[in-house]
Design a protein around this motif. Structure first.
Motif, mmCIF file in Angstrom:
data_model
loop_
_atom_site.group_PDB
_atom_site.id
_atom_site.type_symbol
_atom_site.label_atom_id
_atom_site.label_comp_id
_atom_site.label_asym_id
_atom_site.label_seq_id
_atom_site.Cartn_x
_atom_site.Cartn_y
_atom_site.Cartn_z
ATOM 1 N N SER B 336 0.830 -1.205 0.000
ATOM 2 C CA SER B 336 0.000 0.000 0.000
ATOM 3 C C SER B 336 0.871 1.264 0.000
ATOM 4 C CB SER B 336 -0.897 -0.036 1.236
ATOM 5 O OG SER B 336 -1.759 1.048 1.234
ATOM 6 N N GLN B 337 1.943 1.232 0.794
ATOM 7 C CA GLN B 337 2.844 2.394 0.838
ATOM 8 C C GLN B 337 3.546 2.584 -0.513
ATOM 9 O OE1 GLN B 337 5.241 3.444 4.204
ATOM 10 N NE2 GLN B 337 4.309 1.866 5.463
ATOM 11 N N LEU B 338 3.918 1.466 -1.130
ATOM 12 C CA LEU B 338 4.571 1.554 -2.454
ATOM 13 C C LEU B 338 3.616 2.127 -3.496
ATOM 14 C CD1 LEU B 338 6.746 -1.645 -2.838
ATOM 15 C CD2 LEU B 338 7.504 0.706 -3.023
ATOM 16 N N ILE B 339 2.346 1.704 -3.437
ATOM 17 C CA ILE B 339 1.340 2.204 -4.382
ATOM 18 C C ILE B 339 1.157 3.712 -4.180
ATOM 19 C CG2 ILE B 339 -1.135 2.175 -4.911
ATOM 20 C CD1 ILE B 339 -1.045 -0.875 -4.314
ATOM 21 N N THR B 340 1.047 4.125 -2.929
ATOM 22 C CA THR B 340 0.874 5.554 -2.618
ATOM 23 C C THR B 340 2.062 6.352 -3.149
ATOM 24 O OG1 THR B 340 -0.318 4.925 -0.633
ATOM 25 C CG2 THR B 340 0.466 7.199 -0.743
ATOM 26 N N HIS B 341 3.262 5.793 -2.943
ATOM 27 C CA HIS B 341 4.466 6.490 -3.406
ATOM 28 C C HIS B 341 4.484 6.578 -4.931
ATOM 29 C CE1 HIS B 341 8.479 8.025 -3.376
ATOM 30 N NE2 HIS B 341 8.887 7.051 -4.151
ATOM 31 N N SER B 342 4.114 5.480 -5.592
ATOM 32 C CA SER B 342 4.072 5.463 -7.046
ATOM 33 C C SER B 342 3.058 6.485 -7.562
ATOM 34 C CB SER B 342 3.694 4.053 -7.487
ATOM 35 O OG SER B 342 3.685 3.964 -8.859
ATOM 36 N N MET B 343 1.930 6.609 -6.879
ATOM 37 C CA MET B 343 0.901 7.581 -7.273
ATOM 38 C C MET B 343 1.407 9.010 -7.090
ATOM 39 S SD MET B 343 -2.430 5.670 -5.723
ATOM 40 C CE MET B 343 -3.720 6.766 -6.227
ATOM 41 N N SER B 344 2.177 9.241 -6.050
ATOM 42 C CA SER B 344 2.698 10.599 -5.833
ATOM 43 C C SER B 344 3.709 10.954 -6.926
ATOM 44 C CB SER B 344 3.320 10.728 -4.442
ATOM 45 O OG SER B 344 4.491 9.972 -4.366
ATOM 46 N N ARG B 345 4.468 9.966 -7.389
ATOM 47 C CA ARG B 345 5.396 10.206 -8.508
ATOM 48 C C ARG B 345 4.617 10.600 -9.765
ATOM 49 N NH1 ARG B 345 10.741 8.403 -8.210
ATOM 50 N NH2 ARG B 345 11.211 6.915 -6.571
ATOM 51 N N GLN B 346 3.525 9.886 -10.041
ATOM 52 C CA GLN B 346 2.717 10.176 -11.230
ATOM 53 C C GLN B 346 2.071 11.553 -11.127
ATOM 54 O OE1 GLN B 346 0.000 6.938 -11.545
ATOM 55 N NE2 GLN B 346 1.495 5.565 -12.438
ATOM 56 N N GLN B 347 1.603 11.869 -9.922
ATOM 57 C CA GLN B 347 0.981 13.184 -9.728
ATOM 58 C C GLN B 347 1.994 14.288 -9.993
ATOM 59 O OE1 GLN B 347 -0.465 12.627 -5.785
ATOM 60 N NE2 GLN B 347 -2.416 11.775 -6.464
ATOM 61 N N ALA B 348 3.247 14.058 -9.556
ATOM 62 C CA ALA B 348 4.303 15.051 -9.780
ATOM 63 C C ALA B 348 4.554 15.225 -11.277
ATOM 64 C CB ALA B 348 5.581 14.613 -9.072
ATOM 65 N N LEU B 349 4.597 14.120 -12.012
ATOM 66 C CA LEU B 349 4.808 14.177 -13.468
ATOM 67 C C LEU B 349 3.690 14.961 -14.149
ATOM 68 C CD1 LEU B 349 5.992 10.595 -14.453
ATOM 69 C CD2 LEU B 349 7.264 12.726 -14.715
ATOM 70 N N GLN B 350 2.484 14.672 -13.719
ATOM 71 C CA GLN B 350 1.334 15.348 -14.318
ATOM 72 C C GLN B 350 1.369 16.842 -14.021
ATOM 73 O OE1 GLN B 350 -2.468 14.167 -12.847
ATOM 74 N NE2 GLN B 350 -3.562 15.048 -14.588
ATOM 75 N N GLN B 351 1.742 17.175 -12.806
ATOM 76 C CA GLN B 351 1.814 18.578 -12.387
ATOM 77 C C GLN B 351 2.862 19.323 -13.225
ATOM 78 O OE1 GLN B 351 1.822 18.598 -8.151
ATOM 79 N NE2 GLN B 351 2.029 20.819 -8.018
ATOM 80 N N ILE B 352 4.015 18.637 -13.445
ATOM 81 C CA ILE B 352 5.084 19.256 -14.228
ATOM 82 C C ILE B 352 4.611 19.497 -15.664
ATOM 83 C CG2 ILE B 352 7.370 18.822 -15.233
ATOM 84 C CD1 ILE B 352 7.996 17.285 -12.577
#
Lengths: 121, 405
Positions: B336-352
């Motif tokens: 679950s923590q890995l999934i959350t971390h992976s989602m935060s990476r994707q959110q950062a990419l999208q934001q950029i």
């Protein structure tokens, strides 16, 4: 009277596993869903030992320890970190905040009980 | 275009040089000179025209390039927007799927924990029951277990031992009673013999009484014959005869009582004999049966002890398996923590990406655009830095390290 232990973790499964292990050994266990909930529960009742995760919403583990150490009744109470974080820098921060020890997840129930016995008997 | 101008320029130069050369020579005809001047002039005219055309073409080309650039920029903006929308949609879909995966993991782990704790509780209860049962069967009293009356419970083995002891006492008493009965029978026989002796003595007593009676009768006859002198003797003889008669009556009475006694003794003898022989068989058979039962219970107890030992080994194994399961089931938290971390990476990419698109579509001048790019670059670096720390380093679910400060 059974010793009381507070376990603070945003993961329901970890809270259940810790409770299962400790209750099986005769301890009285209370659960909290994050650092803030843990702090509130620690204020309403004095525990003999506290387990806390690091990464949690609202308040993380290190902040919880700092807040606990500011309370007179928790100046010397054992507080153990139970987290996936395993870096030396993070451990150093934990030690500086006043943590009694650091357990990296996943935990082995037998070893967890050994630590609990060593810390509070 | 440039080649044409070069040729025309070269033609003019050649015409002028040829004109100058022919002017210097007297032989050259005037018509040829005029012809060369016309060629040079035409060439010059052509050159001028060519240059004007080139200039006009340059202007047209420049306008065309600007239009193309504008078009390219519009296309690029459109492409960026499409890319951003598509990328956002893909990231949103991925995040939804990761959320779905996290929810499924959470649901599965809750059910798994519920089932596991239920199974563990049932196994523990089962184990306690077996221990309780086997300890009662094999190890005697269990001080922790009491019956409803609050009294200490007894084991089946205790019950059998008590029963055996009681039965042994009963059998021993019965055997003793039987022996006593046999002795009584012997005594009865002795009594019968003594009775026979008494009967013989009574016969003699009766004989003596009969003879005494006869003698008394003779004495009375002799006294009557003696007359007055024998009167006193006749009284004595009469009394003696009466005594002998009473003696005979007593003797008969005793014989009658002895007959009753003999009958009673005989009946008692029969009864004692029957009782002693019947109880002996029953008691001996019961004793044998209880002996067999005790032997079987002892066998069962020996088996029970083996079962208890095997149960202890099985309990240790169950405990070890439970610990392994508890350790392994923490995978959900790590995943679950890995999934959350992976989602935060994707959110950062999208934001950029959204930031970049916003700059490009803002229609800013070059200076402002550069400033925005710089700002967004810094923002992107900060975002990337924030998502760089992965909270889960574990690659398996082996138990982690423990360190006490």
């Amino acid at each position: 009277m059974a010793k009381s232990i507070l376990t603070v973790d945003d993961s329901a499964s970890i809270r259940q596993m810790v409770s299962f292990t400790l209750k099986g050994a005769g301890y009285d266990v209370t659960e909290a869903v994050d650092g803030q909930d843990g702090l509130d529960k620690a204020k309403s009742k004095t525990f003999d030992l506290i387990f806390t995760d690091q990464n949690m919403p609202r308040m993380d583990g290190l902040s919880l320890i700092k807040n606990l150490r500011a309370l007179p009744q928790y100046r010397s109470t054992p507080v153990l970190m139970l987290t996936t974080e395993a870096g030396d820098a993070m451990k150093a921060q934990g030690r500086a905040a006043g943590a009694t020890g650091w357990l990296v997840k996943p935990f082995d129930p037998a070893k967890l009980l050994e630590v609990v016995k060593k810390v509070i008997g | 275009m440039r080649l044409r101008q070069l040729i025309l320029s070269l033609l003019i130069v050649l015409a002028v040089l040829a004109g100058l050369y022919l002017s210097s020579t007297a032989s050259a005809s005037l018509t040829l000179k005029h012809y060369l001047i016309v060629v040079a002039g035409f060439a010059a005219l052509m050159l001028l025209q060519s240059r004007q055309s080139a200039s006009e073409a340059e202007e047209i080309r420049s306008e065309s390039t600007d239009q193309q650039l504008d078009s390219l920029e519009r296309d690029f903006d459109a492409l960026l927007n499409i890319l951003n929308e598509e990328f956002s949609a893909q990231i949103q879909s991925t995040q939804n799927e990761l959320d779905q995966l996290r929810a499924m993991l959470n649901d599965a782990i809750q059910k798994l924990i519920g089932s596991f704790t239920g199974m563990e509780s049932t196994t523990r209860h089962q184990h306690d029951l077996v221990i309780q049962l086997t300890s009662q069967q094999a190890s005697g009293h269990d001080p922790n277990v009491t019956n409803h009356g609050g009294q200490e419970s007894i084991t089946f083995e205790d019950f059998l031992q008590d029963t055996t002891q009681t039965l042994n006492m009963f059998v021993d008493n019965t055997i003793d009673s039987s022996k006593l009965g046999m002795e009584l029978v012997t005594k009865m026989d002795e009594i019968n013999l003594e009775m026979d002796k008494i009967r013989k003595i009574l016969n003699e007593v009766e004989g003596i009484a009969s003879q005494t009676n006869l003698l008394a009768l003779n004495a009375a006859i002799e006294a009557a014959r003696a007359g007055e002198a024998g009167r006193g003797f006749a009284v004595v003889a009469d009394e003696v005869r009466k005594l002998s008669l009473r003696s005979s009556e007593f003797s008969n009475e005793i014989r009658s009582h002895m007959g009753d006694v003999t009958d009673s003794v005989s009946k008692a003898e029969d009864v004692i004999h029957k009782i002693s022989s019947k109880d002996m068989n029953f008691a001996l058979q019961s004793k044998q049966r209880v002996g067999d039962m005790v032997a079987r219970v002892q066998d069962i107890n020996a088996t029970m002890k083996t079962v208890v030992q095997e149960l202890a080994i099985a309990t240790d194994k169950v405990e070890h398996d439970v610990h392994t399961a508890v350790t392994s089931m923490q995978f959900q938290d790590l995943a679950s923590q890995l999934i959350t971390h992976s989602m935060s990476r994707q959110q950062a990419l999208q934001q950029i990406l959204s930031g970049i698109v916003a700059i490009d579509t803002a229609h800013l001048d070059q200076q402002n655009r550069a400033a925005h790019w710089h700002y967004k670059l810094e923002e992107a670096r900060a975002l990337i830095e924030r998502t760089r720390h992965n909270p889960v380093k574990q690659v398996n679910v082996d138990a982690g390290d423990i360190e006490l400060f």
